[in-house]
Motif scaffolding. Structure first.
Motif, PDB file in Angstrom:
ATOM      1  N   ASP A 185      51.355  43.208  33.663  1.00 55.40           N
ATOM      2  CA  ASP A 185      51.541  42.415  34.882  1.00 55.40           C
ATOM      3  C   ASP A 185      52.994  42.427  35.358  1.00 55.40           C
ATOM      4  O   ASP A 185      53.543  43.504  35.571  1.00 55.40           O
ATOM      5  N   LYS A 219      42.454  33.046  31.789  1.00 56.62           N
ATOM      6  CA  LYS A 219      42.746  33.627  33.103  1.00 56.62           C
ATOM      7  C   LYS A 219      41.438  33.714  33.877  1.00 56.62           C
ATOM      8  O   LYS A 219      40.717  34.700  33.807  1.00 56.62           O
ATOM      9  N   LYS A 248      49.442  40.838  44.262  1.00 55.00           N
ATOM     10  CA  LYS A 248      49.602  42.286  44.147  1.00 55.00           C
ATOM     11  C   LYS A 248      48.281  42.988  44.446  1.00 55.00           C
ATOM     12  O   LYS A 248      47.217  42.371  44.388  1.00 55.00           O
ATOM     13  N   LYS A 276      55.090  32.655  32.551  1.00 57.86           N
ATOM     14  CA  LYS A 276      53.733  33.096  32.212  1.00 57.86           C
ATOM     15  C   LYS A 276      53.741  34.600  31.973  1.00 57.86           C
ATOM     16  O   LYS A 276      54.332  35.349  32.741  1.00 57.86           O
ATOM     17  N   GLU A 289      51.247  38.118  30.757  1.00 55.97           N
ATOM     18  CA  GLU A 289      49.918  38.670  30.496  1.00 55.97           C
ATOM     19  C   GLU A 289      50.092  39.882  29.599  1.00 55.97           C
ATOM     20  O   GLU A 289      51.046  40.645  29.758  1.00 55.97           O
TER      21      GLU A 289
HETATM   22 MG    MG Z   1      48.725  37.369  38.980  1.00 58.88          MG
END
Ligand code: MG
Ligand code: ADP
Length: 248
Positions: A199, A127, A17, A181, A183
């Protein structure tokens, strides 16, 4: 790269992104690319139309999660590839929820892929691509100051609630939610901040197996050179009731 990238101020370009400054203070535009990466950037490619599908799937899932009381950064979808979100300070953790062993969990701990776990596992990695997103124990998170104890409690609670809800949502359309996953971010408010889901949620960041055939319907098709990525992503969208016809 696709040609219709907006002209606004680009703040960050990631693997999947691009973030642009949003129209109002405290907002951002997430632009979804077709770029695909795996194995910490060692494998690169594109999946035609993926950005459009992931924008739509994330829109649907963030909206449904808000509907069950999960605070999120999400505001609304702006176009095929863009969505408006609240700017947050990202908690530098990849929060992974697993229902069935697969991928790195199978490799690291020698658990056969497809083994159903006794209960959902919430695990964390840092991360940080340069460090290869290493697995973290809770003590690492607290001692390194990546998140507070209160934040970790909230992250556990929200992640398990999200898992419960999404597992049911995918099961209803014949898909096993294997893992995903998340965030989280800190959304600034007058009197402090709220922890919110940030996210995206898309087949790039989760494993989805067809319940009947066991077919993979997620980025593992790309990681493992199985082919049919576009069709798999489209099928996930179709089952969720998303129409991808022109003009949306
Ligand atoms: Mg990512
Ligand atoms: P990456 O390669 O870092 O994973 P992506 O291609 O996924 O990047 O682009 C999205 C980036 O934006 C990620 O680094 C993610 O942590 C960050 N991000 C997501 N939502 C927000 C938000 N609401 N505010 C600030 N940053 C965000």
């Amino acid at each position: 790269m696709t040609s219709d990238v907006p002209k606004g101020e680009k703040l960050y370009e990631g693997k999947a992104k691009i973030l642009f400054r949003g129209p109002e203070p405290g907002t951002l535009i997430q632009y979804f690319k077709d770029d695909a990466t795996a194995f910490n950037n060692q494998k690169k490619g594109t999946i035609a139309g993926k950005g459009i599908i992931n924008n739509r799937i994330t829109d649907l899932i963030m909206t449904r999660l808000a509907g069950i009381g999960i605070p999120t950064h999400y505001i609304r979808r702006l176009s095929d590839r863009e969505q408006l979100v609240h700017e947050v300070q990202i908690v530098p953790l990849e929060v992974i929820v697993r229902n069935i062993a697969a991928g790195s969990m199978s490799k690291k701990f020698g658990v056969e892929e497809g083994t159903r776990l006794a209960r959902p596992l919430v695990e964390f990695s840092l991360k940080n691509d340069d460090l290869g997103d290493p697995l973290l124990a809770e003590e690492h998170i607290l001692i390194l100051g990546l998140a507070t104890e209160e934040e970790l409690d909230e992250i556990f609670e929200m992640s398990l609630k999200i898992n419960d809800f999404l597992r049911g949502m995918f099961a209803a359309v014949g898909i096993d939610l294997v893992d995903f996953k998340l965030e989280y971010g800190r959304l600034a408010e007058e009197d402090g901040y709220t922890l919110v889901l940030a996210d995206e949620f898309s087949p790039d960041n989760c494993r989805l197996w067809d319940m009947r055939t066991g077919e993979k319907m997620d980025k593992d098709r790309f990681r493992r050179d199985l082919g049919g990525e576009v069709e798999a992503y489209q099928e996930v969208a179709r089952r969720l009731g998303i129409s991808l016809d022109a003009g949306d």
